[in-house]
Scaffold this motif. Structure first.
Motif, mmCIF file in Angstrom:
data_model
loop_
_atom_site.group_PDB
_atom_site.id
_atom_site.type_symbol
_atom_site.label_atom_id
_atom_site.label_comp_id
_atom_site.label_asym_id
_atom_site.label_seq_id
_atom_site.Cartn_x
_atom_site.Cartn_y
_atom_site.Cartn_z
ATOM 1 N N GLU A 34 -3.084 -2.530 0.179
ATOM 2 C CA GLU A 34 -4.164 -1.651 -0.256
ATOM 3 C C GLU A 34 -4.329 -0.535 0.762
ATOM 4 O OE1 GLU A 34 -7.611 -4.082 -0.818
ATOM 5 O OE2 GLU A 34 -6.820 -5.011 -2.656
ATOM 6 N N THR A 52 2.948 -5.104 -4.585
ATOM 7 C CA THR A 52 2.034 -4.192 -5.267
ATOM 8 C C THR A 52 1.420 -3.307 -4.196
ATOM 9 O OG1 THR A 52 1.544 -5.787 -7.016
ATOM 10 C CG2 THR A 52 -0.017 -3.982 -6.701
ATOM 11 N N THR A 54 -1.114 -0.126 -3.585
ATOM 12 C CA THR A 54 -2.151 0.580 -4.323
ATOM 13 C C THR A 54 -2.981 1.479 -3.420
ATOM 14 O OG1 THR A 54 -3.945 -1.042 -4.054
ATOM 15 C CG2 THR A 54 -2.353 -1.445 -5.802
ATOM 16 N N ARG A 86 0.658 2.039 -7.392
ATOM 17 C CA ARG A 86 -0.462 2.555 -8.188
ATOM 18 C C ARG A 86 -1.372 3.445 -7.336
ATOM 19 N NH1 ARG A 86 -1.558 -3.063 -9.907
ATOM 20 N NH2 ARG A 86 -0.626 -3.412 -11.966
ATOM 21 N N ARG A 87 -1.917 4.457 -7.972
ATOM 22 C CA ARG A 87 -3.029 5.253 -7.429
ATOM 23 C C ARG A 87 -2.704 5.868 -6.065
ATOM 24 N NH1 ARG A 87 -5.758 0.634 -9.357
ATOM 25 N NH2 ARG A 87 -6.224 -0.059 -7.229
#
Length: 216
Positions: A34, A52, A54, A86-87
């Motif tokens: 993150e 992942t 993000t 993502r993002r």
């Protein structure tokens, strides 16, 4: 010792992992990274599978990676399989040979969602020989692409993937060359926008060779 356990790694000011490259060095397969809002003059090489990666939930406070490339290739060099990004915003990728990418995919089955690519030589470049699926979802590409002499560097280049899927995405004001160039066995372009811009700099909106094409 047993197998490593997937974790959530937080990146940003005030965190033990201040920049994405620090997370890339310690992540294990399956981790979630993150990245907090902010501007990062940093690049990273991701070798792990199933990651992942993000950015923030709020688009008003983006995480932008800019002006820095790794291995003479890209802001993110993704070697692992089954990675989702993502993002995040990728900006101003430049390398000496002219094909500096926001993301260079060197592993199969990459998903990019809710991300922005601004003013890169190439936004996403899939290395030759990489199979699997490249999925681009809800993303915006603006002012990418370049010419190096007679060499045409596309905004999105996917030579050998089995499936290229583009959904609900926009390609705007391409500076030069093809917008999407693909040799995929199947290309799907759904609910997306291609806008050549006022200068009409791009050559072809969509160049597909060797496979089937679905446009809706």
């Amino acid at each position: 010792t047993g197998p490593a356990v997937a974790a959530v790694l937080k990146v940003g000011p005030g965190e033990a992992l201040a920049v994405p490259s620090m997370a890339a060095r310690v992540a294990v397969d399956g981790d979630t990274i993150e990245i907090a809002a902010g501007e990062y003059y940093d690049c990273a090489v991701w070798r792990q599978n199933g990651l992942t990666i993000t950015g923030p939930d709020d688009p008003a406070t983006p995480a932008e990676l800019t002006d820095t490339t790794c291995q003479g290739k890209a802001v993110f060099v993704v070697g692992g399989r089954g990675v989702t990004i993502r993002r995040l915003t990728f900006a101003r990728a430049r390398v000496a040979d002219g094909n500096g990418a926001g993301i260079r995919a060197e592993g199969a089955d990459l998903t990019v969602a809710d991300s922005r690519f601004v003013n890169n030589q190439s936004a996403i470049l899939v290395a030759d020989g990489v199979a699997g699926t490249l999925a681009i979802l809800d993303s915006v590409f603006e002012r990418n692409g370049t010419m190096r002499g007679e060499r045409c560097v596309a905004t999105l280049h996917a030579a050998a993937v089995q499936v290229l899927r583009i959904e609900r995405s926009a390609f705007l004001a391409t500076r030069a060359c093809d917008v999407v160039r693909a040799g995929a066995a199947r290309v799907e372009v759904l609910d997306s926008r291609f806008d050549d811009g006022a200068d009409g700099a791009s050559q072809r909106m969509l160049s597909v060779g060797g496979g089937s094409l679905v446009v809706r």
